[in-house]
Design an enzyme around this catalytic site. Sequence first.
Site, short mmCIF file in Angstrom:
data_model
loop_
_atom_site.label_atom_id
_atom_site.label_comp_id
_atom_site.label_asym_id
_atom_site.label_seq_id
_atom_site.Cartn_x
_atom_site.Cartn_y
_atom_site.Cartn_z
N ASP A 1 0.60 -1.24 -0.10
CA ASP A 1 -0.11 0.07 -0.11
C ASP A 1 1.10 0.87 -0.12
O ASP A 1 1.80 1.40 0.85
CB ASP A 1 -0.82 -0.10 1.30
N ASP A 42 -3.03 4.71 -2.55
CA ASP A 42 -3.93 5.43 -1.63
C ASP A 42 -4.65 6.69 -2.11
O ASP A 42 -3.87 7.42 -2.41
CB ASP A 42 -3.29 5.51 -0.42
N GLU A 90 -6.82 3.73 -5.49
CA GLU A 90 -8.02 3.92 -4.84
C GLU A 90 -8.60 5.33 -5.28
O GLU A 90 -7.68 6.33 -4.99
CB GLU A 90 -7.75 4.05 -3.40
N HIS A 97 -10.85 -2.43 4.59
CA HIS A 97 -10.71 -1.99 6.17
C HIS A 97 -11.51 -0.55 6.39
O HIS A 97 -11.29 -0.16 7.67
CB HIS A 97 -9.19 -1.52 6.54
O1 TEU Z 1 -9.11 5.84 2.32
C1 TEU Z 1 -9.66 6.91 1.49
C2 TEU Z 1 -10.87 7.21 1.90
O2 TEU Z 1 -11.42 8.67 1.50
C3 TEU Z 1 -12.05 6.58 2.43
O3 TEU Z 1 -12.07 5.21 2.08
C4 TEU Z 1 -12.54 6.87 3.68
O4 TEU Z 1 -11.80 6.03 4.63
C5 TEU Z 1 -13.96 7.10 3.99
O5 TEU Z 1 -14.41 7.58 2.81
C6 TEU Z 1 -14.23 7.74 5.02
O6 TEU Z 1 -15.69 8.08 5.45
C7 TEU Z 1 -7.84 5.77 2.38
C8 TEU Z 1 -7.54 4.67 3.34
O7 TEU Z 1 -8.15 3.42 2.83
C9 TEU Z 1 -8.09 5.01 4.66
O8 TEU Z 1 -7.91 3.91 5.70
C10 TEU Z 1 -7.12 5.91 4.95
O9 TEU Z 1 -7.72 6.73 6.50
C11 TEU Z 1 -7.33 7.23 4.09
O10 TEU Z 1 -7.25 6.79 2.70
C12 TEU Z 1 -6.14 8.34 4.40
O11 TEU Z 1 -5.10 7.73 3.97
#
Ligand code: TEU
Length: 540
Positions: free
Chosen positions: A98, A193, A244, A318
């Site tokens: 990641d 990410d 993502e 997650h």
């Molecule tokens: O997540 C990005 C993200 O915007 C979402 O999945 C977010 O957790 C959700 O919309 C909140 O409501 C990624 C990661 O997967 C996440 O765990 C991190 O917290 C985030 O980026 C920041 O790095």
Amino acid sequence: MKKRNLEELVIYQIYPRSFQDTSGNGIGDLNGIRKRLNYLHKLGIDMIWITPFYPSGGRDNGYDVKDYTAIDPLFGSMSDFKNLVKEAKALDIGIMLDMVLNHTSTKHKWFQKALKGDPKYMDYYFFVDKPVNWQSKFGGSAFKYVEHLDKYYLHLFDEKQADLNWENPYVRQELYDVVKFWMDLGVEGFRFDVINLISKPQIFKDSLIGDGRDAYTDGEKVLAYLQELNEKTFGTKDLVTVGELSSTTAQKAASYVNPENNALSTAFGFHHLKIDYKDNLKWHLQKPNYDELKKILVHWQNVMEENKALMALFWNNHDQPRSVSRLGDDLNYPYESATMIATMMHMLKGMPYIYQGEELGLPNAYFTSLDDYKDVESLNMIEILKEKFTQKELEESLSAHSRDNGRTPIPWDNTAHYGFSNVEPWIKFSQAKNLKTAQDVLSEKESIFTWYQRLIDLRHTHKIVSKGKVNWPSNNNQNLLYYTRELNGEIWHVYNNVTNEKITLNLEHKITEIILSNYNRLKICDKLDLEAYETLVLKE
Ligand code: TEU
């Protein structure tokens, strides 16, 4: 990893903190993943994506990276990592890492230098004289004031996660070096990410929609930066990459993964996971809207097909509540609903991702107290929402949509601490009434686990699953999610009853084979009733 076409691969996501502890600190670790490699091999997946285990600021469970090229001692050592790569490879399992390249922890040495006023490093981030109205995705303003500099820095996520300035070529080079570092250690894939947030506007202005998403999502240079990343790092190698994508459109997503664009192999979109958000607001609940789901799936599958692009297929990760609790019925129909939900996704075209515990039907956390939550987003939201919500609304909302639903430890067996650890874990186990352990599930002759084995095997062995065209014959029953796959004259029909109400089907085609049936049907009549959460895959 075994050599396969991209569309034949199935990836398994591991959130190491909650997977398996071997060091006795209540936090899962790299050696825990090594311990469970045979389990993963048995499941049949091709690659594991491991979420961040780098030294971090400890604020967002690893997504606030302090050092991109080291291992947080909480999770083990570099030699544990090298052993993991080697042992996984021996079982034909690849490793995907990641990469959190949109922001760093404010404890990262670059940010620390910036805070000291070093202009070189201030230009690694966004320091501005005046904030604009953008909102952090975790609540509150996206700008944090630094008094001694009399400036504000941008953080689209928590205030301890400062956004990196990709406009600066030195920043980009540093990040490409990070990717190369891990490639040299034998990593075969990367998940990037929130990668569609990396291109910010030249000048920050107040956002019309009020939170800034219109200004920083899918910025002008995202594709160009991804192409440069591709060219400078993994481009000539046979790697699997997935972006993502936050709040994107199908068209934009397709442009990042269209093979002609030499950017990424696949992408995660999230629209299908907002069907239970009322008015698109995460903490406002509604029943899943299946009409909407159907429209989203049809649209995304079509746009991807037009672009010869491959979408990532997933329900869980997650950051998400568990699909069996969210869309299914984890109490009355755990097996039926979990297998139907899985089939609906895995029979589509794309690259499926399975999130740890999904293959066991692991339900939501069902925490009984707000004190049980650990996630930074949940904690921020409790503070913000308690002004507007009653206590009961707050509890229901968190219980349904907190990210901690996906973060409870894996219950491996029926010993103390469910074999996850020999001490109390960092977060509670799921408090669900009928929690099953992996040991329970593996002892069943036909289980959610064996169903997933079968889904993976079908993708590996049947071209119609990996390559076939997806068609959506008209059907006006909103509780029936029905599509077909077609390749070289062969047709498979995929029927999913998304509720517990019976659906009467009149089959118009001659069926020659039952590929999958979660009710163990041995024979198919022209007229049949689909039972609660029944899924059927039939060959014409
Ligand atoms: O997540 C990005 C993200 O915007 C979402 O999945 C977010 O957790 C959700 O919309 C909140 O409501 C990624 C990661 O997967 C996440 O765990 C991190 O917290 C985030 O980026 C920041 O790095």
